[in-house]
Design an enzyme around this catalytic site. Structure first.
Site, PDB file in Angstrom:
ATOM      1  N   ASP A 176       0.799  -1.424  -0.045  1.00 29.51           N
ATOM      2  CA  ASP A 176       0.087  -0.175  -0.201  1.00 29.51           C
ATOM      3  C   ASP A 176       0.953   1.347  -0.070  1.00 29.51           C
ATOM      4  OD1 ASP A 176      -2.377  -1.490   0.015  1.00 29.51           O
ATOM      5  OD2 ASP A 176      -2.112  -1.839   2.458  1.00 29.51           O
TER       6      ASP A 176
ATOM      7  N   LYS B 165       1.643   2.087  -4.988  1.00 30.06           N
ATOM      8  CA  LYS B 165       2.293   1.854  -6.331  1.00 30.06           C
ATOM      9  C   LYS B 165       1.082   1.978  -7.606  1.00 30.06           C
ATOM     10  CE  LYS B 165       2.307  -2.139  -4.509  1.00 30.06           C
ATOM     11  NZ  LYS B 165       2.007  -1.853  -2.924  1.00 30.06           N
TER      12      LYS B 165
ATOM     13  N   GLY C 232      -4.569  -4.417  -3.796  1.00 31.14           N
ATOM     14  CA  GLY C 232      -5.486  -3.246  -4.154  1.00 31.14           C
ATOM     15  C   GLY C 232      -4.694  -1.960  -4.511  1.00 31.14           C
ATOM     16  N   HIS C 233      -4.690  -1.772  -5.744  1.00 29.77           N
ATOM     17  CA  HIS C 233      -3.887  -0.502  -6.292  1.00 29.77           C
ATOM     18  C   HIS C 233      -4.609   0.676  -6.600  1.00 29.77           C
ATOM     19  CE1 HIS C 233      -0.129  -3.363  -7.304  1.00 29.77           C
ATOM     20  NE2 HIS C 233      -0.581  -3.097  -5.832  1.00 29.77           N
TER      21      HIS C 233
ATOM     22  N   GLN D  24       2.040  -5.800  -3.349  1.00 31.44           N
ATOM     23  CA  GLN D  24       2.500  -6.199  -2.000  1.00 31.44           C
ATOM     24  C   GLN D  24       3.698  -5.214  -1.509  1.00 31.44           C
ATOM     25  OE1 GLN D  24       1.469  -9.460  -3.416  1.00 31.44           O
ATOM     26  NE2 GLN D  24      -0.463  -8.443  -2.960  1.00 31.44           N
TER      27      GLN D  24
HETATM   28  P1  GDP Z   1      -0.841   0.491  -3.585  1.00 37.90           P
HETATM   29  O1  GDP Z   1      -1.382  -0.799  -2.977  1.00 37.90           O
HETATM   30  O2  GDP Z   1       0.779   0.344  -3.262  1.00 37.90           O
HETATM   31  O3  GDP Z   1      -1.130   0.580  -4.861  1.00 37.90           O
HETATM   32  O4  GDP Z   1      -1.523   1.558  -2.586  1.00 37.90           O
HETATM   33  P2  GDP Z   1      -3.090   1.562  -2.226  1.00 37.90           P
HETATM   34  O5  GDP Z   1      -3.536   2.042  -3.368  1.00 37.90           O
HETATM   35  O6  GDP Z   1      -3.729   0.572  -1.529  1.00 37.90           O
HETATM   36  O7  GDP Z   1      -2.974   2.845  -1.122  1.00 37.90           O
HETATM   37  C1  GDP Z   1      -2.569   3.950  -1.186  1.00 37.90           C
HETATM   38  C2  GDP Z   1      -3.611   4.985  -0.916  1.00 37.90           C
HETATM   39  O8  GDP Z   1      -3.002   6.304  -0.782  1.00 37.90           O
HETATM   40  C3  GDP Z   1      -4.574   5.111  -1.913  1.00 37.90           C
HETATM   41  O9  GDP Z   1      -5.511   5.501  -1.183  1.00 37.90           O
HETATM   42  C4  GDP Z   1      -4.081   6.471  -2.863  1.00 37.90           C
HETATM   43  O10 GDP Z   1      -5.110   7.147  -3.485  1.00 37.90           O
HETATM   44  C5  GDP Z   1      -3.224   7.331  -1.800  1.00 37.90           C
HETATM   45  N1  GDP Z   1      -2.283   7.895  -2.304  1.00 37.90           N
HETATM   46  C6  GDP Z   1      -1.101   7.733  -3.287  1.00 37.90           C
HETATM   47  N2  GDP Z   1      -0.200   8.562  -3.127  1.00 37.90           N
HETATM   48  C7  GDP Z   1      -0.613   9.646  -2.264  1.00 37.90           C
HETATM   49  C8  GDP Z   1       0.081  10.626  -1.779  1.00 37.90           C
HETATM   50  O11 GDP Z   1       1.018  11.223  -2.154  1.00 37.90           O
HETATM   51  N3  GDP Z   1      -0.768  11.514  -0.757  1.00 37.90           N
HETATM   52  C9  GDP Z   1      -1.937  11.008  -0.390  1.00 37.90           C
HETATM   53  N4  GDP Z   1      -2.489  11.849   0.625  1.00 37.90           N
HETATM   54  N5  GDP Z   1      -2.489   9.878  -0.877  1.00 37.90           N
HETATM   55  C10 GDP Z   1      -2.034   9.237  -1.643  1.00 37.90           C
HETATM   56  P1  IMO Z   2      -0.818  -4.174  -2.324  1.00 34.66           P
HETATM   57  O1  IMO Z   2      -0.454  -4.492  -3.552  1.00 34.66           O
HETATM   58  C1  IMO Z   2      -0.898  -4.650   2.028  1.00 34.66           C
HETATM   59  C2  IMO Z   2      -0.975  -8.647   3.684  1.00 34.66           C
HETATM   60  C3  IMO Z   2      -2.391  -9.035   4.333  1.00 34.66           C
HETATM   61  C4  IMO Z   2      -1.702 -10.060   5.272  1.00 34.66           C
HETATM   62  C5  IMO Z   2      -0.634 -10.866   4.341  1.00 34.66           C
HETATM   63  C6  IMO Z   2      -1.003 -12.317   3.675  1.00 34.66           C
HETATM   64  O2  IMO Z   2      -2.094  -3.422  -2.372  1.00 34.66           O
HETATM   65  O3  IMO Z   2       0.246  -3.401  -1.531  1.00 34.66           O
HETATM   66  P2  IMO Z   2      -2.652 -12.737   1.853  1.00 34.66           P
HETATM   67  O4  IMO Z   2      -3.790 -12.516   1.497  1.00 34.66           O
HETATM   68  O5  IMO Z   2      -1.543 -12.109   0.715  1.00 34.66           O
HETATM   69  O6  IMO Z   2      -2.266 -14.108   1.982  1.00 34.66           O
HETATM   70  O7  IMO Z   2      -2.043 -11.861   3.205  1.00 34.66           O
HETATM   71  O8  IMO Z   2      -0.143 -10.122   3.648  1.00 34.66           O
HETATM   72  N1  IMO Z   2      -1.427  -8.201   2.231  1.00 34.66           N
HETATM   73  C7  IMO Z   2      -1.280  -6.919   1.741  1.00 34.66           C
HETATM   74  N2  IMO Z   2      -0.929  -5.677   2.611  1.00 34.66           N
HETATM   75  N3  IMO Z   2      -0.975  -4.533   0.745  1.00 34.66           N
HETATM   76  C8  IMO Z   2      -1.320  -5.521  -0.040  1.00 34.66           C
HETATM   77  O9  IMO Z   2      -1.114  -5.412  -1.528  1.00 34.66           O
HETATM   78  C9  IMO Z   2      -1.345  -6.709   0.507  1.00 34.66           C
HETATM   79  N4  IMO Z   2      -1.610  -8.035   0.314  1.00 34.66           N
HETATM   80  C10 IMO Z   2      -1.527  -8.813   1.034  1.00 34.66           C
HETATM   81  O10 IMO Z   2      -2.869  -8.087   4.919  1.00 34.66           O
HETATM   82  O11 IMO Z   2      -1.138  -9.521   6.273  1.00 34.66           O
HETATM   83 MG    MG Z   3      -2.866  -1.663  -1.807  1.00 34.21          MG
END
Ligand code: GDP
Ligand code: IMO
Ligand code: MG
Length: 421
Positions: A12, A15, A39-40, A221
Site C-alpha cells: 500500500d 504503487k 488493491g492499487h 504487496q
Molecule cells: P498500493 O497498493 O501500493 O497501490 O497503494 P493503495 O492504493 O493500497 O494505497 C495508497 C493510498 O494512498 C490510496 O488511497 C491512494 O489514493 C493514496 N495516495 C497515493 N499517493 C498519495 C499521496 O502522495 N498522498 C496522499 N495523501 N494519498 C496518496
Molecule cells: P498491495 O499490492 C498490504 C497482507 C495481508 C496479510 C498478508 C498475507 O495493495 O500493496 P495474503 O492475502 O496475501 O495471504 O495476506 O499480506 N497483504 C497486503 N497488505 N497491501 C497488499 O497489497 C497486501 N496483500 C497482502 O494483509 O497481512
Molecule cells: Mg494496496
C-alpha cells in the site's frame, strides 16, 4: 529493457498511482506476482479506481498490459475489474493479455484461506481471504490449475478432482459454509476469461523486448511481505521483490534496468505481524486519519508508524533499488516533530540489520527526531516550492539509504507528484 516499480514496505505504498503516472513512458505494463490481495488505487477523470489484478497502466490507450505467470488469478474478480475498466472506454481486447501459465484461484482456495484464518489452531496471518496462500500452495504442490487449462475440454473434470482433494482439507477444518454460489460465479467468470487474450506470456514479453519496447513491471504487496525476505510467517505467498520479475514473467535478469522503490514518508501495515515503528497512540491515529489509512482491498484500518530506515535499507539491498519515490509526503504536513527509525535495539543490543525472526526478537526502534515542515505541500508542482525542513527530511533519508529519492508524491491525484532537483 524492463524497469520495475515495487513497494519497499508492507504494501500500500501507492504503487498504483505511481505506475499509472509512469505508464505513459512505457509500451507494456506487467504484473508478475500476487493476485487480488493487491488493491492499487488510481484516479482516472477524477474518479477513484481500485485495481486488483489488472496492471495499473491499463488506462493509457497506447500501453499493452500483461498478467504474468507469477500471478494467481481469480476469474470472478477479474470479470468485475474488466467490467469497471471497460466502462471507461478501455478496449481490453486490444490491451489486456494473460499468460496461459498463470495459476487460477478457485472457490475452494478462498474457502481454505478463510477456514485457516478462522480455525482455532491456526496462526492468524490476517490474510486478505482471497485464497492467495492456498493457490500458491497448489502451484508449488504441483496440483494447481492454470489459465491455459481453461481451453482444455476436460477442465471441469480436473476442477472436480482438485475440489475433492480440497474438500478433505476443508473437512479437517470443519468448514461447513456452502460455497455453491461461489462456484456458480466462478464458472460464469471462466467463460468470460476464455474470451480474453490468453497468450504464451514468456514469448509475448520477450518478443516485445526484442522489438525494443519498454516494459514496466508492477509489483504487488511490498518487500517486507516477501515470502523469503519478509517478516515470515507474517508474509504473503509470493516473491514480491525484483527477483520475482524474472520468474513471474519469464525474462532474463540482464533485461532489468531500473528498480524504482516506493516508500511512504511514514509506514503502514495491514494484517498481523511485527512492525517495529508502530505507533499505538494518538500520533498513529493522526497518521491513519490524515492518510486515510484503510485497506483498498479489505477496508481494514492500517496500522501506522514512523518510517523505518533499517527495513528500507534492507529492502533497497534485496531489490537493487536504483531510485526511490516517496509517497504521501503531504500526510506529514501538520506534524511539528517527525521521527525516523535509524536502528533497532534488539534484545538489548543496537543493530541496523533485520533479524532472522522478527516476531520473536524484542525490538525497540531507535528514533531520530527531525523537524516537521508545518506547510501544506499539496499544491506544489516544483521542487523549489517545497519547504526547507522537508528537503532536510529527504536528504537525511537519501544519505541513510544511499539511494536517491527522485520523486515526491504530494497527494492522491494523478498530477500530484514533484520531481526532485
Ligand atoms: P498500493 O497498493 O501500493 O497501490 O497503494 P493503495 O492504493 O493500497 O494505497 C495508497 C493510498 O494512498 C490510496 O488511497 C491512494 O489514493 C493514496 N495516495 C497515493 N499517493 C498519495 C499521496 O502522495 N498522498 C496522499 N495523501 N494519498 C496518496
Ligand atoms: P498491495 O499490492 C498490504 C497482507 C495481508 C496479510 C498478508 C498475507 O495493495 O500493496 P495474503 O492475502 O496475501 O495471504 O495476506 O499480506 N497483504 C497486503 N497488505 N497491501 C497488499 O497489497 C497486501 N496483500 C497482502 O494483509 O497481512
Ligand atoms: Mg494496496
Amino acid at each position: 529493457m524492463i524497469d520495475v516499480i515495487l513497494g519497499l514496505q508492507w504494501g500500500d505504498e501507492g504503487k498504483g498511482k505511481i505506475v499509472d503516472w509512469f505508464a505513459k513512458n512505457y509500451d507494456v505494463i506487467a504484473r508478475f506476482q500476487g493476485g487480488p490481495n493487491a488493491g492499487h488505487t488510481l484516479y482516472v477523470d477524477n474518479k477513484k479506481i481500485v485495481l486488483h489484478q489488472i496492471p495499473s497502466g491499463v488506462f493509457h490507450s497506447n500501453t499493452e498490459n500483461l498478467i504474468g505467470n507469477g500471478v494467481v488469478l481469480d476469474p470472478v474478480i477479474l470479470k468485475k475489474e474488466c467490467n469497471t475498466v471497460s466502462s471507461f472506454g478501455v478496449d481490453l481486447k486490444k490491451n489486456l493479455f494473460i499468460s496461459e501459465r498463470t495459476h487460477l484461484i478457485l472457490p475452494t482456495h478462498r474457502a481454505l484461506d478463510k477456514a485457516a484464518e478462522i480455525s482455532k489452531g491456526h496462526l492468524k496471518i490476517g490474510s486478505t481471504l482471497k485464497g492467495i496462500g492456498p493457490a500458491y500452495m497448489d502451484k508449488t504442490g504441483r496440483n494447481g490449475l492454470r489459465v491455459g487449462d481453461l481451453l482444455d475440454r476436460n477442465f471441469t473434470t480436473s476442477y472436480i478432482k482438485l475440489r475433492l482433494k480440497h474438500q478433505k482439507l476443508l473437512d479437517n477444518y470443519a468448514f461447513t459454509e456452502d460455497i455453491s454460489s461461489w462456484e456458480e460465479e466462478f464458472f460464469e467468470a471462466v467463460d468470460f476469461l476464455r474470451q480474453l487474450n490468453i497468450v504464451n506470456g514468456e514469448y509475448f514479453i520477450n518478443e516485445k523486448l526484442r522489438q525494443g519496447k519498454k516494459v514496466l513491471a508492477e509489483g504487488a504487496q511490498g518487500s517486507m511481505l516477501d515470502i523469503d525476505f519478509g517478516t515470515f510467517p507474517y508474509v504473503t505467498s509470493s516473491n514480491t521483490i525484483s527477483a520475482g520479475v524474472c520468474s513471474g514473467m519469464g525474462v532474463a535478469p540482464q533485461k532489468i534496468r531500473d528498480v524504482i522503490g516506493i516508500t511512504k514518508a511514514y509506514c503502514t501495515r495491514v494484517g498481523s505481524g511485527p512492525f517495529p515503528t508502530e505507533l499505538n497512540d494518538e500520533i498513529g491515529e493522526e497518521l491513519r486519519r490524515i492518510g486515510n489509512e484503510f485497506g483498498a482491498t479489505t477496508g481494514r484500518p492500517r496500522r501506522c508508524g514512523w518510517i523505518d530506515l533499517v527495513a528500507l535499507r534492507y529492502a533497497c539491498m534485496i531489490n537493487g533499488v536504483t531510485s526511490l519515490v516517496m509517497t504521501k509526503a503531504d500526510v506529514l504536513d501538520s506534524f511539528a516533530d517527525l521521527k525516523v527509525c535509524i536502528a533497532y535495539e534488539l534484545n538489548g543490543k543496537k543493530s541496523t540489520e533485520i533479524p532472522f525472526q522478527m516476531e520473536k526478537a524484542k525490538i525497540e526502534p531507535i528514533l531520530k527526531s527531525l523537524s516537521g515542515w508545518k506547510t501544506n505541500i499539496c499544491a506544489a508542482t516544483d521542487f523549489k516550492e517545497l519547504p526547507l525542513n522537508m528537503k532536510s527530511y529527504i536528504e537525511f533519508i537519501n544519505q541513510y539509504l544511499g539511494v536517491p529519492i527522485h520523486y515526491i508524491s504530494n497527494g492522491p491525484e494523478r498530477e500530484q507528484i514533484v520531481k526532485v532537483g
